[in-house]
Design a protein around this motif. Structure first.
Motif, PDB file in Angstrom:
ATOM      1  N   ILE A 149       0.963  -1.262   0.335  1.00  0.00           N
ATOM      2  CA  ILE A 149      -0.515   0.315  -0.016  1.00  0.00           C
ATOM      3  C   ILE A 149       0.995   1.367   0.262  1.00  0.00           C
ATOM      4  O   ILE A 149       0.809   2.245  -0.446  1.00  0.00           O
ATOM      5  CB  ILE A 149      -0.908   0.152   1.109  1.00  0.00           C
ATOM      6  CG1 ILE A 149      -2.153  -1.050   0.873  1.00  0.00           C
ATOM      7  CG2 ILE A 149      -1.548   1.633   1.794  1.00  0.00           C
ATOM      8  CD1 ILE A 149      -2.956  -1.438   2.441  1.00  0.00           C
ATOM      9  N   LEU A 150       1.348   1.409   1.182  1.00  0.00           N
ATOM     10  CA  LEU A 150       3.354   2.634   1.156  1.00  0.00           C
ATOM     11  C   LEU A 150       3.882   2.407  -0.321  1.00  0.00           C
ATOM     12  O   LEU A 150       4.188   3.522  -0.628  1.00  0.00           O
ATOM     13  CB  LEU A 150       3.527   2.057   2.172  1.00  0.00           C
ATOM     14  CG  LEU A 150       4.296   3.432   2.960  1.00  0.00           C
ATOM     15  CD1 LEU A 150       3.418   4.147   3.725  1.00  0.00           C
ATOM     16  CD2 LEU A 150       5.034   3.677   3.680  1.00  0.00           C
ATOM     17  N   ALA A 204     -10.892  -3.474   9.133  1.00  0.00           N
ATOM     18  CA  ALA A 204     -12.485  -4.262   8.722  1.00  0.00           C
ATOM     19  C   ALA A 204     -12.474  -3.198   7.211  1.00  0.00           C
ATOM     20  O   ALA A 204     -12.311  -4.146   6.199  1.00  0.00           O
ATOM     21  CB  ALA A 204     -13.869  -4.238   9.412  1.00  0.00           C
ATOM     22  N   GLN A 205     -11.880  -2.209   7.479  1.00  0.00           N
ATOM     23  CA  GLN A 205     -12.238  -1.529   6.047  1.00  0.00           C
ATOM     24  C   GLN A 205     -10.572  -1.822   4.957  1.00  0.00           C
ATOM     25  O   GLN A 205     -10.800  -1.152   3.425  1.00  0.00           O
ATOM     26  CB  GLN A 205     -11.577  -0.159   6.347  1.00  0.00           C
ATOM     27  CG  GLN A 205     -10.547   0.814   6.745  1.00  0.00           C
ATOM     28  CD  GLN A 205     -10.157   0.556   8.542  1.00  0.00           C
ATOM     29  OE1 GLN A 205     -10.837  -0.683   9.240  1.00  0.00           O
ATOM     30  NE2 GLN A 205     -10.019   1.351   9.182  1.00  0.00           N
ATOM     31  N   VAL A 223      -7.341   5.440  -0.695  1.00  0.00           N
ATOM     32  CA  VAL A 223      -7.120   6.826   0.304  1.00  0.00           C
ATOM     33  C   VAL A 223      -7.195   6.151   1.461  1.00  0.00           C
ATOM     34  O   VAL A 223      -6.154   6.282   2.487  1.00  0.00           O
ATOM     35  CB  VAL A 223      -8.857   7.938  -0.206  1.00  0.00           C
ATOM     36  CG1 VAL A 223      -7.897   8.650   0.533  1.00  0.00           C
ATOM     37  CG2 VAL A 223      -8.373   7.801  -1.741  1.00  0.00           C
ATOM     38  N   VAL A 224      -8.074   5.038   2.405  1.00  0.00           N
ATOM     39  CA  VAL A 224      -8.248   4.907   3.530  1.00  0.00           C
ATOM     40  C   VAL A 224      -6.907   3.872   3.508  1.00  0.00           C
ATOM     41  O   VAL A 224      -6.593   3.986   5.114  1.00  0.00           O
ATOM     42  CB  VAL A 224      -9.143   4.099   3.736  1.00  0.00           C
ATOM     43  CG1 VAL A 224     -10.056   3.693   5.412  1.00  0.00           C
ATOM     44  CG2 VAL A 224     -10.716   5.000   3.929  1.00  0.00           C
ATOM     45  N   ALA A 225      -6.623   3.174   2.962  1.00  0.00           N
ATOM     46  CA  ALA A 225      -5.946   2.041   2.850  1.00  0.00           C
ATOM     47  C   ALA A 225      -4.691   2.813   2.590  1.00  0.00           C
ATOM     48  O   ALA A 225      -2.958   2.322   3.963  1.00  0.00           O
ATOM     49  CB  ALA A 225      -5.493   0.968   1.767  1.00  0.00           C
ATOM     50  N   ARG A 226      -4.267   4.024   2.291  1.00  0.00           N
ATOM     51  CA  ARG A 226      -2.948   4.417   2.608  1.00  0.00           C
ATOM     52  C   ARG A 226      -2.778   4.839   4.265  1.00  0.00           C
ATOM     53  O   ARG A 226      -1.843   5.046   4.745  1.00  0.00           O
ATOM     54  CB  ARG A 226      -2.881   5.085   2.028  1.00  0.00           C
ATOM     55  CG  ARG A 226      -1.578   6.405   1.457  1.00  0.00           C
ATOM     56  CD  ARG A 226      -0.655   7.242   0.257  1.00  0.00           C
ATOM     57  NE  ARG A 226       0.451   7.809   0.536  1.00  0.00           N
ATOM     58  CZ  ARG A 226       1.377   7.292   0.607  1.00  0.00           C
ATOM     59  NH1 ARG A 226       1.562   5.657   0.199  1.00  0.00           N
ATOM     60  NH2 ARG A 226       2.355   7.583   0.468  1.00  0.00           N
ATOM     61  N   GLU A 227      -4.236   6.288   4.610  1.00  0.00           N
ATOM     62  CA  GLU A 227      -3.885   7.318   5.741  1.00  0.00           C
ATOM     63  C   GLU A 227      -3.679   5.174   7.208  1.00  0.00           C
ATOM     64  O   GLU A 227      -3.126   5.622   7.754  1.00  0.00           O
ATOM     65  CB  GLU A 227      -4.753   7.231   6.409  1.00  0.00           C
ATOM     66  CG  GLU A 227      -5.551   8.312   4.758  1.00  0.00           C
ATOM     67  CD  GLU A 227      -6.747   8.746   5.285  1.00  0.00           C
ATOM     68  OE1 GLU A 227      -7.976   8.224   6.493  1.00  0.00           O
ATOM     69  OE2 GLU A 227      -7.207   9.514   5.046  1.00  0.00           O
ATOM     70  N   VAL A 228      -4.084   4.180   6.595  1.00  0.00           N
ATOM     71  CA  VAL A 228      -3.944   2.956   7.531  1.00  0.00           C
ATOM     72  C   VAL A 228      -1.987   2.920   7.392  1.00  0.00           C
ATOM     73  O   VAL A 228      -1.241   2.427   8.348  1.00  0.00           O
ATOM     74  CB  VAL A 228      -4.850   2.007   7.835  1.00  0.00           C
ATOM     75  CG1 VAL A 228      -4.837   0.726   7.747  1.00  0.00           C
ATOM     76  CG2 VAL A 228      -6.064   1.935   7.807  1.00  0.00           C
ATOM     77  N   ALA A 273       5.150   5.805   8.741  1.00  0.00           N
ATOM     78  CA  ALA A 273       6.085   6.790   7.611  1.00  0.00           C
ATOM     79  C   ALA A 273       6.194   8.036   8.083  1.00  0.00           C
ATOM     80  O   ALA A 273       6.433   8.622   7.258  1.00  0.00           O
ATOM     81  CB  ALA A 273       5.264   6.050   6.432  1.00  0.00           C
ATOM     82  N   ASP A 274       5.100   8.521   8.875  1.00  0.00           N
ATOM     83  CA  ASP A 274       5.063   9.731   9.248  1.00  0.00           C
ATOM     84  C   ASP A 274       5.373  10.426  10.732  1.00  0.00           C
ATOM     85  O   ASP A 274       5.697  11.746  10.569  1.00  0.00           O
ATOM     86  CB  ASP A 274       3.041  10.231   9.633  1.00  0.00           C
ATOM     87  CG  ASP A 274       2.404   9.140  10.629  1.00  0.00           C
ATOM     88  OD1 ASP A 274       3.382   8.053  11.110  1.00  0.00           O
ATOM     89  OD2 ASP A 274       1.273  10.107  11.274  1.00  0.00           O
TER      90      ASP A 274
END
Length: 287
Positions: free
Chosen positions: A200-201, A233-234, A243-248, A255-256
């Protein structure tokens, strides 16, 4: 220190970032998280020397470790996130296609119990393009398992051996994994795992579906698969919001929160580098 600090070339990546020799792994003064999990970040069977710190990937993991009584814990970011910071995807990268699929795997102490033929049928029914199946070294060497996926028409690969007991270390493991993932548009697995978060990253669209299989004698530590499917679950299903996957992934891989090279060296008890520029300096120059 603990040999797991060197799994998958993690210490090599961090040494490179810190401006040190990435061919000769540095001894980290403490325990470095080597895979994503839902507990304190370390393997549940590790025995810890009292007083030595844990270096985990994310603030989320640090808080979980604190709640489990591991107070001497520091969030430093994952080696994968440092690698991507040092090696951003080229603007002229080749177009991505197909899916890289990671079947849940065993390890030296436990083997997977599950129906690979059933999983293959579900992959064929779900994936729209060519599929690369990446097996763990154990399953890759097991001719019966590897040939099942080859007979299905999939390209079958292995990223390599993770290393063990300070032997057969592989400084380039993560770089090979990154190169493979950047060839593919999608990533999928039958369990949410490090490889899915990594991809994902790295820019892949994720999916988690299919029989999650079981480890022989598996114990659902820290809530096991039911908790993972409930809390994340998302990220489950054949189609996931990227978008949600990248936030997770950013949050779970830290990474932040990447640290300056000097800060990492101090935390790990590493020496100052020679005159060569650090990975952090190279990163600044690339911006």
């Amino acid at each position: 220190m603990h040999h797991a600090n060197h799994y998958y070339g993690h210490s090599h990546v961090l040494a490179r970032y810190c401006g040190l020799d990435d061919r000769s792994p540095q001894r980290i003064h403490g325990y470095l998280q080597h895979g994503w999990n839902i507990g304190h970040g370390m393997a549940p069977d590790h025995e810890f020397v009292p007083g030595l710190p844990l270096f985990v990937w994310s603030e989320r993991t640090r808080r979980r470790a604190w709640s489990l009584g591991r107070r001497d814990t520091y969030a430093v970011g994952s080696p994968w996130a440092y690698l991507l910071a040092m090696e951003p995807e080229p603007d002229a990268a080749a177009p991505r296609e197909g899916t890289i699929w990671y079947p849940f795997h065993g390890w030296e102490g436990q083997h997977v119990v599950g129906d690979h033929d059933r999983l293959i049928a579900e992959i064929k029914a779900t994936e729209p393009g060519p599929v690369t199946v990446c097996l763990y070294w154990q399953e890759y060497r097991a001719t019966r398992v590897r040939e099942q996926y080859e007979r299905a028409g999939f390209r079958v690969i292995c990223h390599g051996y993770r290393g063990s007991k300070w032997d057969s270390l592989d400084p380039d493991f993560l770089r090979r994994q990154l190169a493979e993932q950047r060839r593919h548009r999608r990533v999928a697995s039958n369990r949410l795992c490090s490889a899915v978060l990594y991809a994902i990253l790295a820019g892949c669209e994720p999916a988690v579906y299919g029989d999650p299989m079981q480890l022989d004698g598996e114990v659902p530590i820290w809530g096991g698969q039911p908790r993972i499917r409930r809390q994340w679950a998302q990220l489950h299903g054949p189609q996931v919001d990227p978008v949600v996957a990248r936030e997770v992934a950013v949050a779970e891989l830290g990474a932040d929160i990447l640290l300056p090279a000097a800060a990492l060296r101090r935390m790990f008890h590493w020496p100052e580098p020679a005159a060569a520029p650090t990975g952090a300096a190279l990163l600044e120059g690339a911006r």
